[in-house]
Every structure is written in C-alpha cells, then in structure tokens.
Scaffold this motif. Sequence first.
Motif, mmCIF file in Angstrom:
data_model
loop_
_atom_site.group_PDB
_atom_site.id
_atom_site.type_symbol
_atom_site.label_atom_id
_atom_site.label_comp_id
_atom_site.label_asym_id
_atom_site.label_seq_id
_atom_site.Cartn_x
_atom_site.Cartn_y
_atom_site.Cartn_z
ATOM 1 N N SER B 307 91.017 115.537 70.731
ATOM 2 C CA SER B 307 91.445 114.610 71.781
ATOM 3 C C SER B 307 92.597 115.103 72.662
ATOM 4 C CB SER B 307 91.772 113.247 71.198
ATOM 5 O OG SER B 307 92.634 113.375 70.093
ATOM 6 N N ARG B 308 93.812 114.981 72.187
ATOM 7 C CA ARG B 308 94.971 115.285 73.035
ATOM 8 C C ARG B 308 94.973 116.728 73.531
ATOM 9 N NH1 ARG B 308 95.369 111.147 73.640
ATOM 10 N NH2 ARG B 308 95.332 109.548 72.061
ATOM 11 N N SER B 309 94.945 117.632 72.557
ATOM 12 C CA SER B 309 95.146 119.041 72.895
ATOM 13 C C SER B 309 93.993 119.656 73.698
ATOM 14 C CB SER B 309 95.331 119.849 71.605
ATOM 15 O OG SER B 309 94.190 119.684 70.782
ATOM 16 N N GLN B 310 92.910 118.916 73.739
ATOM 17 C CA GLN B 310 91.719 119.432 74.429
ATOM 18 C C GLN B 310 91.990 119.727 75.901
ATOM 19 O OE1 GLN B 310 89.304 120.101 72.636
ATOM 20 N NE2 GLN B 310 87.373 120.080 73.725
ATOM 21 N N PRO B 311 91.601 120.912 76.343
ATOM 22 C CA PRO B 311 91.710 121.207 77.782
ATOM 23 C C PRO B 311 90.540 120.532 78.502
ATOM 24 C CG PRO B 311 90.929 123.130 76.545
ATOM 25 C CD PRO B 311 90.977 121.962 75.590
ATOM 26 N N ALA B 312 89.968 121.209 79.456
ATOM 27 C CA ALA B 312 88.824 120.615 80.139
ATOM 28 C C ALA B 312 87.639 120.509 79.177
ATOM 29 C CB ALA B 312 88.446 121.482 81.325
ATOM 30 N N PRO B 313 86.871 119.449 79.336
ATOM 31 C CA PRO B 313 85.702 119.321 78.489
ATOM 32 C C PRO B 313 84.756 120.497 78.736
ATOM 33 C CG PRO B 313 85.679 117.681 80.222
ATOM 34 C CD PRO B 313 87.006 118.346 80.261
ATOM 35 N N GLN B 314 84.094 120.881 77.696
ATOM 36 C CA GLN B 314 83.332 122.101 77.768
ATOM 37 C C GLN B 314 81.891 121.882 78.222
ATOM 38 O OE1 GLN B 314 83.941 124.170 74.143
ATOM 39 N NE2 GLN B 314 82.956 126.027 74.901
ATOM 40 N N GLN B 315 81.385 122.852 78.899
ATOM 41 C CA GLN B 315 79.979 122.808 79.263
ATOM 42 C C GLN B 315 79.305 124.047 78.690
ATOM 43 O OE1 GLN B 315 79.851 119.711 82.458
ATOM 44 N NE2 GLN B 315 78.956 121.600 83.198
ATOM 45 N N VAL B 316 78.254 123.817 77.999
ATOM 46 C CA VAL B 316 77.535 124.926 77.402
ATOM 47 C C VAL B 316 76.269 125.172 78.204
ATOM 48 C CG1 VAL B 316 76.300 125.704 75.356
ATOM 49 C CG2 VAL B 316 78.396 124.379 75.107
ATOM 50 N N VAL B 317 76.086 126.408 78.592
ATOM 51 C CA VAL B 317 74.878 126.745 79.333
ATOM 52 C C VAL B 317 74.052 127.735 78.522
ATOM 53 C CG1 VAL B 317 73.930 127.749 81.417
ATOM 54 C CG2 VAL B 317 75.996 126.365 81.534
ATOM 55 N N LEU B 318 72.832 127.372 78.253
ATOM 56 C CA LEU B 318 71.982 128.241 77.450
ATOM 57 C C LEU B 318 70.864 128.788 78.330
ATOM 58 C CD1 LEU B 318 71.829 125.677 74.562
ATOM 59 C CD2 LEU B 318 73.091 127.823 74.497
ATOM 60 N N PRO B 319 70.676 130.058 78.277
ATOM 61 C CA PRO B 319 69.696 130.679 79.171
ATOM 62 C C PRO B 319 68.259 130.392 78.742
ATOM 63 C CG PRO B 319 70.555 132.304 77.647
ATOM 64 C CD PRO B 319 71.311 131.031 77.377
ATOM 65 N N SER B 320 67.395 130.326 79.720
ATOM 66 C CA SER B 320 65.971 130.168 79.426
ATOM 67 C C SER B 320 65.269 131.461 79.819
ATOM 68 C CB SER B 320 65.406 129.008 80.229
ATOM 69 O OG SER B 320 65.556 129.258 81.613
ATOM 70 N N HIS B 321 64.042 131.578 79.408
ATOM 71 C CA HIS B 321 63.312 132.791 79.782
ATOM 72 C C HIS B 321 61.834 132.484 79.912
ATOM 73 C CE1 HIS B 321 62.953 132.579 75.402
ATOM 74 N NE2 HIS B 321 61.778 133.125 75.605
ATOM 75 N N LEU B 322 61.171 133.332 80.634
ATOM 76 C CA LEU B 322 59.759 133.107 80.894
ATOM 77 C C LEU B 322 58.907 133.661 79.752
ATOM 78 C CD1 LEU B 322 57.769 132.082 83.084
ATOM 79 C CD2 LEU B 322 57.625 134.451 83.874
ATOM 80 N N VAL B 323 57.980 132.850 79.326
ATOM 81 C CA VAL B 323 57.021 133.328 78.334
ATOM 82 C C VAL B 323 55.688 133.495 79.058
ATOM 83 C CG1 VAL B 323 55.775 132.785 76.218
ATOM 84 C CG2 VAL B 323 58.164 132.098 76.481
ATOM 85 N N ILE B 324 55.264 134.723 79.173
ATOM 86 C CA ILE B 324 54.050 134.980 79.931
ATOM 87 C C ILE B 324 52.822 134.895 79.048
ATOM 88 C CG2 ILE B 324 52.805 136.673 81.331
ATOM 89 C CD1 ILE B 324 55.533 137.704 82.235
ATOM 90 N N ARG B 325 51.917 134.009 79.419
ATOM 91 C CA ARG B 325 50.684 133.898 78.642
ATOM 92 C C ARG B 325 49.502 134.151 79.574
ATOM 93 N NH1 ARG B 325 53.318 129.324 75.930
ATOM 94 N NH2 ARG B 325 54.353 130.135 74.069
ATOM 95 N N ASP B 326 48.527 133.293 79.531
ATOM 96 C CA ASP B 326 47.293 133.641 80.256
ATOM 97 C C ASP B 326 47.044 132.842 81.527
ATOM 98 O OD1 ASP B 326 46.984 135.192 77.986
ATOM 99 O OD2 ASP B 326 45.800 133.643 76.981
ATOM 100 N N SER B 327 47.932 131.950 81.874
ATOM 101 C CA SER B 327 47.631 131.094 83.018
ATOM 102 C C SER B 327 48.125 131.674 84.341
ATOM 103 C CB SER B 327 48.235 129.703 82.805
ATOM 104 O OG SER B 327 49.635 129.784 82.764
ATOM 105 N N THR B 328 48.693 132.871 84.274
ATOM 106 C CA THR B 328 49.136 133.509 85.508
ATOM 107 C C THR B 328 48.466 134.865 85.649
ATOM 108 O OG1 THR B 328 51.068 134.228 84.243
ATOM 109 C CG2 THR B 328 51.378 132.412 85.787
ATOM 110 N N GLY B 329 48.117 135.190 86.873
ATOM 111 C CA GLY B 329 47.464 136.476 87.113
ATOM 112 C C GLY B 329 47.657 136.876 88.559
ATOM 113 N N PRO B 330 47.072 138.014 88.928
ATOM 114 C CA PRO B 330 47.219 138.541 90.278
ATOM 115 C C PRO B 330 46.759 137.536 91.331
ATOM 116 C CG PRO B 330 46.098 140.119 88.848
ATOM 117 C CD PRO B 330 46.219 138.863 88.079
ATOM 118 N N ALA B 331 47.457 137.545 92.442
ATOM 119 C CA ALA B 331 47.060 136.673 93.549
ATOM 120 C C ALA B 331 45.729 137.162 94.109
ATOM 121 C CB ALA B 331 48.118 136.695 94.638
ATOM 122 N N VAL B 332 44.936 136.249 94.572
ATOM 123 C CA VAL B 332 43.651 136.658 95.135
ATOM 124 C C VAL B 332 43.824 137.249 96.532
ATOM 125 C CG1 VAL B 332 42.113 135.195 93.843
ATOM 126 C CG2 VAL B 332 43.357 134.244 95.794
#
Lengths: 332, 332
Positions: B307-332
């Motif tokens: 409480s008291r001693s706390q500086p600014a409240p913290q924000q945690v940012v967690l990275p995301s990443h792309l999982v490539i499966r079969d629904s994407t392919g070369p453009a026509v």
Amino acid sequence: MNSPRRTTIYDVAREAGVAASTVSRALNNPRRVNPVTRDHVVAVAERLGYRPDPLATALQSGHKATIAMLVPDITNPHFFGTIRGAEKRASEAGLTFILANTEESADNERNQIERLSRSVDGFVLAASRLREDTTRELAREYNLALVNRQVEGLPGAVVDNGSGSRQIIEHLASLGHRSVVYLSGPHRSWTASQRWRALRAAAERHGMTARRLGPFPPKVDGGGAAADAALAAEATALVAHNDLLAIGVLRRLTERGIPVPGRVSVVGYDDIFGADLCVPALTTVAGPQEEAGRAAVELLIRKGSLSRSQPAPQQVVLPSHLVIRDSTGPAV
Amino acid sequence: MNSPRRTTIYDVAREAGVAASTVSRALNNPRRVNPVTRDHVVAVAERLGYRPDPLATALQSGHKATIAMLVPDITNPHFFGTIRGAEKRASEAGLTFILANTEESADNERNQIERLSRSVDGFVLAASRLREDTTRELAREYNLALVNRQVEGLPGAVVDNGSGSRQIIEHLASLGHRSVVYLSGPHRSWTASQRWRALRAAAERHGMTARRLGPFPPKVDGGGAAADAALAAEATALVAHNDLLAIGVLRRLTERGIPVPGRVSVVGYDDIFGADLCVPALTTVAGPQEEAGRAAVELLIRKGSLSRSQPAPQQVVLPSHLVIRDSTGPAV
DNA sequence: CAACATTTGGCAATCGCTTGCCATTCAATC
DNA sequence: GATTGAATGGCAAGCGATTGCCAAATGTTG
C-alpha cells in the motif's frame, strides 16, 4: 484506495430518527414496522446509498447468500457448461458464487469444503472425487448438492450416461461392430464406472463383447497411450471416457496412419466445444450439462429454505443422447 | 443438516485456561505470546479442531482473504485460461475466489462490483466493458486489477496483441497478400481497438491496405455475416477478432465452397482450445492468457500489502506470437 | 537493591447487523 | 370506562473474531 467509511445501519437510523433495529426491520421484515415509518426509513436508506454489509449480516444471522462450487479441474471444457449453469442460477437467486478447483484430489476437495464451510450456505460438488461414505458424512454437516455423481440420499443432478451409452452400442451394433473397447477415465470417477457399466450391459444385450482399458488421464494427452492400447487389443470400436481423450485418440490414430472411421470408429462423451471441429468430427454423447449445474443449485436453494418440511432429497436425472458425426463408420 | 455449533476461539480459550485474546494472538501474532503458552494454545486449538470464522475475522479486521473476478462471458473459451490462472494464484495465496459473469454489460459489471465490494479485498476485471473514466473512478474506491485492458494509472496485465498483430501482417505480406480485412469485435472492446490499431499500423509499414469491417458478435455465430462481408469486400486475407469468430468464418467459407487457404486466408486471435482441431487448422495469435490472469491477481495481492510504499501501480505486458497453421497461404 | 524496560496476558471495545424481549400506544371489546 | 390484545419501536445482547490499552510479572542495569 479504501473508502473512507461506508454508511451503516446506524447512519440511516440517526438520519431517520429511529433506532437501528427499526431500520433493520424496515428493510428485512417490512410488516413488522408501521408503513409510514417504513417508507421514511427506506427513503432515507436510499438517499444515503445504504447497502447492508453481507459479512455482518452473515455473522449475525448465519445466512451468507453464497454458495461454492467445487470442480475437479477448472481447465476441463467438460465442466464449463455445468459451471455456467450453476453460476447463472446462483446469480439469478442473488447468490454470490465461489468457484474452486480441487485438482482431481479427494483430499483437496475435502479441505476446500472445510475451508469454505463458514463462508457459504452450501456446496455444489461437480463430479466429486470423494468416496461415498465420506460424502455422506460431510453431507451431515454441510449442505451439499451433487452434479454428475449419485450418492443415495443426497440431492443432485446427473446427466444420465445410460441413455447415451445405449445409443452408442446400438449405433455401433448397427454398423456391424462386434466388440467395443472402453478407454476408461480415472477409476475413482463415478462417471467413468457409470459409463462402463451401461456400455457393458448394452453390449451384452446386443451380443457384443466389451472390454475396459485404462485408466487413462482424461485429457488430450492421454490419447496416445489409449489409442495404442486399443490398437494392441485389436478393437474396431473405441469409446473414450470423454471427448478430450477421444480427440487425443484421434490424433494418435492419424499420426499412426490409421484411418478413422475407415479402420476403427471412435466415440467420445460430453460433446464439448471443439468436438465438431476436429477431423473427423467426433461422434459423441451430448448431455444438458448446463441444465445439470442449474438444477443442482436449484436443489441447494430449495433444501435450505424448506428444510423441515422437505421429504427425501431430490435427484434430478437428465437424459443424454448420441450425436453422430464422422468418426464412426461400418466395421471392417 | 447444520453442525450443532462450531468451536470458537472462546472454547479454545476456556479449554486452554487463557483469555480469548491470547488465543487470537497465539494464532496470528505468535511472537506476541510466550512460546510455552503459545504451544499449549496451538495444541488445544488443534485438538479441538478450531478453525477461525472468516466472516468474523473479516468483519473485525477488514481482511477478507477473498477476491472476485468479473468476466464478460463465462462461456467464452477465451477466458478460460485467464480464469484458470487467476484461480490458481488466488488459491496458492489462500484466497477465496469468487467468479461472476457480467454478461458483456458495463452496468452489470458495475453492479457486481458494488454488490461484492463488502465481501472482497479486490477485483480482477477481465476484459472490462467499463468506460475509462468509470473504471478510474471505481478504482479510487475499490481495489482493481485489469486483465487485457489498459487504463493508465491502474495495475493490470495484458497480453500484447501488438507483437502478434505485427507477426500476422509480416506473415501475410510474405505470402504476397496486398490487403487485409479486420473483422472487428465489439467496438467498446479495448482488445478489439488495440488489435485493429496494431494491425493497421503494421499494414501501413508493409504498404498493405487495411480495412475494418463490423462489429460482429465475437462468437462462432458471428462468422456468417463476417465472412459474407469480407467476401463482398473482395479481401484475400481475413483477420478475425478472435478464434471463435474465425471458426465461424471458416465454416461459412466452407459452406460457400470457398477454399481456405486456396482463395482466402483466415487468421484468428487467442489460440483457444479447438483452434488446432478445426479444418483447416487455424493460424492464430497465441498469448499467455493464464499468465495474465495470474499476474493480475499477483498485482492485487502486492497492492494490498505494500500500500503506502508502493510507487506507481504496475502494468504487466506479456507478448503474444503467431502460431501458423493451415488456414493461411499464398495470395491468389 | 532500586529504578526502569520489556514481556506477557487480560479486559473490554469494536466491526455492522439481527432479534428476543420489554414498554408504550392505541384500538377493540365487554 | 376498565380490560385486553395487537401493533410498534427501542434496548441490549449477541454473532466470533481482533486489538488498544493496562497491569502484573519478569528481566536488566547502574
């Protein structure tokens, strides 16, 4: 961060020029106080934005307006429907809903019950891992309602896997299968043994042989071992303890190049989200899980209120049915 | 049905021949009482099976050892990971975990907060639907931690869809796509606008055009309209607001005989259970949702204690990443 | 050995609300 | 007009803990 101080019943009393007890009565027991006074008190309470403190109320009256639901594995999609149904009903009844994970452990389940007992009016135990006698013993001390587990004398709601299991066998029999293998879930699981019993009985009636393999962890991961075991047993029809396991089995089968349903048929239970997404889409037993969750809460509520006049605790049985998709086909 | 009476601190006191206050101290503030007395008291408490009443404790001390998590839609598999992470962390910290559904409604969310406020130490708001100013205002009165929503000055954990979104664009660009369509979720949704922003910015950098369609209900059902709209817009790459919507899009596309990824590519967000089960398996952005849930609870816990001693409240940012499966392919 | 500090345990108030019991008022009855 | 009883509101005792304050006991120091 914390409110300065919330308005209490005394603030209202002072402001309204009455005693605290009158405020309490005006709010909870309206016919006990003169309409004029009551309206005045209610108005003041409203104006001051008074909200009773649930803790103080609970401490004094014993009525906590809270129930807890204990689930073996929060992660398991199987329970989502049940959880949702229970949460909905609880929320409708103005009850606070506590959700806790028991990690598939009877000890943990028991501890949670003990730990939460003072904070809640009752428990919904989903697919409880507790032994029958333990459950009955706990039920003497606490308010319990069971979901997908039957213990005589205790209220609860189950999805009847009997009907679904019979339909599985009929379906498989009509496709010409002569034997089935049940890939079992945890042996302590009431559901698992219930499914197996129904399956075996139905198989017998149709002159099919039924074997039980396992137990396997009822997760996708368990599918590898389950599939291999089933293959070794030379079965043509695999009934997995649940969809998760069935999906795992499907994967393993695909990996090993075994065509489904070309060479073997696979059936699951639960019809979880995703069962119709996998390839081949899974034939599975669907049941009104949400309804079961809702019903269990309902029983808990009723039990609490009628207490004395209540006859035998009620058991609700909801039928399940087979959803035929693409993972089952004619026997080779 | 109800226990005769639970053992209280007074029972222990009498049995141990000390005052109730000593029992309380022996249990909570051990160094405040003589080791000999303490051991004796503890032993007696043990023997009598004494368990402090959380309500009485909370009433007096204000420490409720309970947190609540508010979720827009319990049903949505997207939240399961977050819920699970939060529940786990709470349980590890010995906190009781209340779960409530807000039905996608800001009003409802607000009401729940109000209703539960006396019963909990703090709230985890998952994908809150509240407006920024409302949130900030509530945060002055209550302990809040946000998940997948950022409000400056408030603690929270988010899965950064930026990284994932950029990876989507890179992936699509490298496949030769020249334009993307974002099938948006609810406009009030912070996540939706965040995704769209990142997508658009990345597209711009790659010289691709980006358009936004919608909003669509972020459910499988929403997929029909979304797919049709995208098709009408003659897009080759569809990025759906989440996997549910993406799966719905996939279905509709299959229905209409549009090959995926032959003619259009589809991408989702969340990597929910089932995303790898559908056909074609969905290319999607995966993020550590469970970790986010856990982190939010963590912040709530820390906030309370320091409480008291706390500086600014913290924000945690967690990275995301792309999982490539079969629904994407070369453009026509 | 006196003077002072520290430990240790108990008393009692308090958290916010409910409820049994009593006193008062007022209407109904004989 | 006296008697009875219902209606109404207040007093105060809890519910089961925590905690500030005080007093007794013990230890420390010069």
